[in-house]
Design an enzyme around this catalytic site. Sequence first.
Site, mmCIF file in Angstrom:
data_model
loop_
_atom_site.group_PDB
_atom_site.id
_atom_site.type_symbol
_atom_site.label_atom_id
_atom_site.label_comp_id
_atom_site.label_asym_id
_atom_site.label_seq_id
_atom_site.Cartn_x
_atom_site.Cartn_y
_atom_site.Cartn_z
ATOM 1 N N ASN A 67 1.154 -0.874 -0.012
ATOM 2 C CA ASN A 67 -0.434 0.070 0.117
ATOM 3 C C ASN A 67 1.343 1.534 -0.141
ATOM 4 O OD1 ASN A 67 -1.898 2.001 0.636
ATOM 5 N ND2 ASN A 67 -2.108 1.509 2.515
ATOM 6 N N LYS A 111 0.443 4.694 0.354
ATOM 7 C CA LYS A 111 -0.882 5.450 0.634
ATOM 8 C C LYS A 111 -0.327 7.367 -0.478
ATOM 9 C CE LYS A 111 0.439 3.076 5.147
ATOM 10 N NZ LYS A 111 0.473 3.502 6.130
ATOM 11 N N HIS A 127 -9.474 0.373 6.109
ATOM 12 C CA HIS A 127 -7.935 0.863 6.309
ATOM 13 C C HIS A 127 -7.985 2.035 7.305
ATOM 14 C CE1 HIS A 127 -3.536 2.572 7.118
ATOM 15 N NE2 HIS A 127 -3.009 1.006 6.350
ATOM 16 N N GLU A 151 -6.680 4.721 8.265
ATOM 17 C CA GLU A 151 -6.254 5.812 8.264
ATOM 18 C C GLU A 151 -7.638 6.386 7.136
ATOM 19 O OE1 GLU A 151 -2.578 5.391 6.198
ATOM 20 O OE2 GLU A 151 -1.169 4.816 7.724
ATOM 21 N N GLU A 182 -4.355 -5.184 11.488
ATOM 22 C CA GLU A 182 -4.077 -3.728 11.732
ATOM 23 C C GLU A 182 -4.098 -3.205 12.642
ATOM 24 O OE1 GLU A 182 -2.075 -3.214 7.905
ATOM 25 O OE2 GLU A 182 -3.667 -1.542 8.043
ATOM 26 N N GLY A 221 2.799 2.223 11.112
ATOM 27 C CA GLY A 221 3.811 2.969 10.823
ATOM 28 C C GLY A 221 4.198 3.745 12.056
ATOM 29 N N SER A 241 3.968 -2.084 10.370
ATOM 30 C CA SER A 241 5.232 -1.938 10.899
ATOM 31 C C SER A 241 6.065 -3.004 9.738
ATOM 32 C CB SER A 241 5.973 -1.612 11.932
ATOM 33 O OG SER A 241 4.985 -0.391 11.914
HETATM 34 P P1 PGA Z 1 2.965 0.190 7.832
HETATM 35 O O1 PGA Z 1 1.668 -0.045 7.139
HETATM 36 O O2 PGA Z 1 4.081 -1.113 7.337
HETATM 37 O O3 PGA Z 1 4.070 1.066 7.178
HETATM 38 O O4 PGA Z 1 3.131 0.013 9.522
HETATM 39 C C1 PGA Z 1 0.890 -0.436 7.570
HETATM 40 C C2 PGA Z 1 -0.439 -0.502 5.998
HETATM 41 O O5 PGA Z 1 -0.941 0.838 7.212
HETATM 42 O O6 PGA Z 1 -0.683 -0.700 5.423
#
Ligand code: PGA
Length: 271
Positions: A34, A36, A120, A122, A192, A198, A233
């Site tokens: 992803n 983003k 997601h 976010e 997640e 992140g 992560s």
């Molecule tokens: P990240 O994000 O690997 O940067 O922690 C994972 C995600 O948002 O799917």
Amino acid sequence: MFKSSWLPLAPALGEVLLLSKASNAKRRQLVVGNWKMNGSLNENAGLLAKIAAGWHGAHNADVVICPPFPYLMHTQNALLGSAVVLGAQTVNEHAKGAYTGEVSASMLADLDCKFVIIGHNERRRMQHESDLQVAQKFEAVQKAGLTPILCVGESLEDREQGKHLETISRQLNIVFAHTGKDVFDNAVLAYEPVWAVGTGKTATPEQAEEVHKFMRSQLGVLADSIRILYGGSVKAHNARQLFALADIDGALLGGASLDADEFLAICKAAE
Ligand code: PGA
């Protein structure tokens, strides 16, 4: 018009059930990048060329890249002839109409997307997507013939109060109530934990296994066949350990999907 060379290699549901019952074999792994809101035409070209050249497909793993909307077509072209599949990061729940700035599932299907990430954290947090909207998006994605990757996960506060399974159960149940469980034969789940996305903090194998097992147990007859990814992560150095866990079937990657070497190392760990 945009035909990729990708063919679904996954065995039929019945075969998966037989496999997992007969030999306890792992489900087909899936690694999803992803991006983003990152990239540019120039940067993407280099990244995609490396990934397309470095991933030759595997009999037991699929790889998907989800770029930002403006780069879908460019990404699709760059991946032509490769074993990497195209996906999208979100979708609007409506089929068409006066929704300025939004994109429908059929538009994504036109560009040969195969998967769409929905729910997601976010988007749940920053775009205020409700559980119900997530359920409607799930339905829209399936109606267009694509596969939803449904993300669920608890906040740090939920985790600290021991309410993580409650949150996940709520997020799943709203979708189950909307669509029924049997449509999950064409879906992927992703756990997640919000506190791990992140942040550089990964759930411990015990934490991840607990939730994945719980999620699987909610799926009834599809429990053995549904793919449940872990996200938060995941990097090359911890992927192998996570993929070795019985209930983890791959990863949803953010940061690590922006670096070709790191991304390919994780794809190879999933083989
Ligand atoms: P990240 O994000 O690997 O940067 O922690 C994972 C995600 O948002 O799917």
